[in-house]
Design a protein around this motif. Sequence first.
Motif, short mmCIF file in Angstrom:
data_model
loop_
_atom_site.label_atom_id
_atom_site.label_comp_id
_atom_site.label_asym_id
_atom_site.label_seq_id
_atom_site.Cartn_x
_atom_site.Cartn_y
_atom_site.Cartn_z
N VAL A 418 -10.38 57.72 20.79
CA VAL A 418 -9.40 57.12 21.47
C VAL A 418 -9.57 55.81 21.37
N TYR A 419 -8.27 54.66 21.14
CA TYR A 419 -7.78 53.31 20.58
C TYR A 419 -6.70 53.45 21.63
N ALA A 420 -6.91 52.39 22.38
CA ALA A 420 -5.84 51.75 23.51
C ALA A 420 -4.82 51.22 23.53
N TRP A 421 -3.45 51.78 23.12
CA TRP A 421 -2.47 51.14 23.00
C TRP A 421 -1.90 49.73 23.74
N MET A 422 -1.62 48.98 23.60
CA MET A 422 -1.62 47.58 24.10
C MET A 422 -0.16 46.60 23.43
N PRO A 423 0.39 46.62 24.22
CA PRO A 423 1.00 45.20 24.25
C PRO A 423 0.14 43.75 23.79
N LEU A 424 0.38 42.93 22.60
CA LEU A 424 -0.26 41.87 22.83
C LEU A 424 0.59 40.41 22.97
N LEU A 425 1.68 40.48 23.77
CA LEU A 425 2.50 39.43 24.47
C LEU A 425 3.35 39.88 25.41
N ALA A 426 3.73 41.37 25.30
CA ALA A 426 5.06 41.68 26.13
C ALA A 426 5.12 41.89 27.39
N PHE A 427 3.84 40.96 28.04
CA PHE A 427 3.61 41.41 29.66
C PHE A 427 4.32 40.97 30.71
N ASP A 428 4.66 42.02 32.05
CA ASP A 428 6.22 41.20 32.54
C ASP A 428 4.91 40.63 33.76
N LEU A 429 4.75 39.35 34.25
CA LEU A 429 4.08 38.85 34.97
C LEU A 429 4.83 38.79 35.78
N PRO A 430 4.26 39.41 37.53
CA PRO A 430 4.84 39.57 38.38
C PRO A 430 5.58 38.36 38.61
N ASP A 431 4.83 36.73 38.90
CA ASP A 431 5.17 35.73 38.99
C ASP A 431 6.50 34.83 37.51
N ALA A 432 7.08 34.65 37.94
CA ALA A 432 8.74 35.20 37.94
C ALA A 432 8.86 33.63 36.95
N GLU A 433 8.15 33.15 37.37
CA GLU A 433 8.67 31.43 37.21
C GLU A 433 7.64 31.00 36.50
N ARG A 434 6.68 31.52 36.48
CA ARG A 434 5.29 31.73 35.87
C ARG A 434 5.21 32.29 34.16
N LYS A 435 6.29 33.42 34.11
CA LYS A 435 6.54 34.61 33.27
C LYS A 435 7.61 33.13 32.04
#
Length: 688
Positions: A418-435
Motif C-alpha cells: 500500500v502506497y499512501a496517495w498524498m498531496p504535496l502542496l494542496a492542503f487547505d489550512l483551516p486558518d484562512a489568513e495563514r493559508k
Amino acid sequence: MRQMLSLASLLAAMLIAGPSSAALPTVPEGQFAAFCYHDVRDDVVAGRDADPYAVSTNRLLAWFDWMKANDWQPVSLDRIAEARAGGRPLPKNAVLLTFDDGLASLYSHVFPLLEAYDYPALFALQTGWLKTVWDGAEVTYTPEAFAEPGADTGADTGADPKSDPATVTYNDRPLGPEGFLTPAQIREMQASGLVEYASHSHDLHRGILGNPQGNRQPAAITRRLDPQTGEYESDAAFRQRIREDLQRSRAMIESLTGRAPRAIVWPYGAHSREVDAIAAEVGMPWSFSLGGTALNTPGAETFSRALIVDDPLPIEVATETRPVGEHPVNLPSPQRAVHVDLDYVYDPDPEQTNANLGMLLDRIKAMQVRTVYLQAFADPDGDGNAAELYFPNRHLPMRADLFNRVAWQLRTRAGVRVYAWMPLLAFDLPDAERKRALSVTRLGPEGGPVLAERDYRRLSPFLPESEQIVGDIYADLGRAASGIAGVLIHDDAYLAADEDRTACRNEARWPGTNISIADCDLSPERKTQALIDFGQAVTQRLTHHVNESRDFRVARNLYARVVLDPTAEARFAQSLPAFLAAYDETAIMAMPWLDGTELPPEVWLEELADAVEAQAGGFENVVFELQARDWRGEGRWVEGETLRDWMEQLIRRGVLNLAYYPDDFLNNRPRFEPTREGISLNAFPHRR
C-alpha cells in the motif's frame, strides 16, 4: 543431554542437497546473505506442518552440507563488524545464520550441527518468553494476531487468562520450560565461541491495538490506542515504552551471559528508523529485519534477512540471495497498481464503511495486482485539495480515523503493498489568513503578487513554514500507518510559468533572497528541483516512522504533456529525466482524454511510449497510469474492454508497469473481468 543427530539423518540430508552447478546463485565478495530460522524438528513435513516457520532436521543438515560443498562460508557478527570497520572484506558467499525466539531446538538440534560444521550463528532471545517459562508468569503469542480484529485474545499486556501460568502460547500450542532454552544451555553455547546472542525484545513480540476498528499491529512500531479514551500513545510515551523494553531485554541477556547484546532482531521484522535509533542509544546499533532480500553490505544502517518458511530445499534457500528487483528468468516483476479513493470506502455509518471495505478487499484480491495507491486525504468534492485527512494529524481536521485500518486490511488480507496517495502542496489550512500568507503567488496586473489558485490551492514550496506544516502532516501519517510500503505524490506538485513569486520573499528558502520580485530568477529547472527538494524533505520525515524504510518507495505523478513536449517543463516545473533521478517510480498520467489530445487514444499512447523510451532509455521505473473515467462532459466510465486493450497494447510495446485510476469497486466500474485481464499479474502475456 541434548539429542544427538543420527548418521542416517546425515546421509538423507546429503541426498537432498543435490549436486553443485556453475549456474548456482552467489553472494558477491564484500557482501553477506542473512537467513532467519526458527524451530528445527525431526517431524516437519514441508507444506503440511502446523508451524510454517519450522524446518526439518534433514533439511537444515542438507543446507549446511550444501554450503560446505559449494564453498559458502558462514561468518560471525564479529567478522562482519571487522569488515564494517574497514578490515578484511567479507569473502565471496559469506552467510550469516540467525535463529529466532530462543526455542529448545536451538540447543538440541542446531547447536550440534554448528559444532560439527564449525559454523557460527546469531541466536535472538525473546527474554519475556524465557522469563515466563522460568518464573511462571503468563503471556500469549500468535502470529495470526494481526489478521483480523479480535484474533489476538490477549490483553495489551499479552496475558491470556486461559494459558497455563508457566507456558507461552506459541503458534497456537502451549510451550512450557521444555520448549525453550535453559540458562545453562545459553551459557554453554556462548562458551563454545560459535554462538552470539541478540535481543529479540522483551515484550514486543505481540500485537497492540492500532486503530479504533480493532486491528492489532506490531508493538515495536505502533502507537497504542487507548480504547477507553480514544487517544493514541504520545511520542514520548511510545519512545519510553520501546526504550524500557530494550533495556530490560539487554540487561537480562547480559546477566545470563556476562556479555550485553549489540544486536536487536526486531519481532516480525517490524522496525523504523525511529526505533533503530532508540536501540542504538541503549547499546544495540546492529539492527536486523526481515524480507526483501537476504543480501546486505556490512556498512548498511539495517540488515535484511530472508525468512525461511515451508521447509525449503537448499537451492531454494540459496536463491533468496538475489538482489531486490532481480528475479529468475521468465518471472518478470512488473508494477501493477490500482489507484483507490478512500472516499468510496468512508460512510458516516461504521457498518456501511465496513461493508464497503469488504467489497474493496474482495475486488483487489481477485484483481491479482501488486500495489494499491490508497488516498489518505479526503476529497469528496473531487477538486484535489485536501481540507480533511483520514488519519490523526496536527494541522487539518480528520474526517475519519480510517486510513490505517484500510491500509492494514489491504496488506494482510489482499496481500498488496500500500502506497499512501498524498498531496504535496494542496492542503487547505483551516486558518484562512495563514493559508493565504503561505500560498503560491504570481504577478498580478499591477505588478504585485496575487494568489495563484488555478485548479489547486497550493502552499508555496519555498517557505520554511510550508515545509514544516507539510512535514508534520507526513510525519503524522508515518506514525498513524507505519506499515505502508510507499507514498505516491499527487499531481498538485507543479508550478506554472508565472509562479511562484513567493520565492522572492525575504523568508523564502531560495538562493539569492532579499531581491526584488521583478528580478527574481525562477528558471523552470530551478523550480523543478525546488519541488523535488521539498518532496524529499517531507517524505524523509514520513520514512522515519515507517516499518519498511529500507524498501520504502516514493512515486510521483507526472503530467504526460511534459514527456510529449519537453519544453512544457516551463509550464509545469516537471521533468521526466529529473523525476527518474529523484524517485523510485514515476507514475505518468497516461490519460489521453485528460491530456486533451485529438489523436485516437491508441496513437497517443504509442507516441507517449516512444517518448518515454527515448528519454528514459527503457520503462523500468516508469508506471503508465491509465484513466478509467473520461471526465469530459458527464464523466462517463471507460469500457473495461477498452482499458484492457490499452494495457495489452502497452505491454506489447514493452511497457512493464501499469496502473489505473479511478476504481469504483462499489459499482463494478470499470467492469471487473476485462480490467483484471489487462492488469493482473497472472494475465496477458505473463503467468505466475
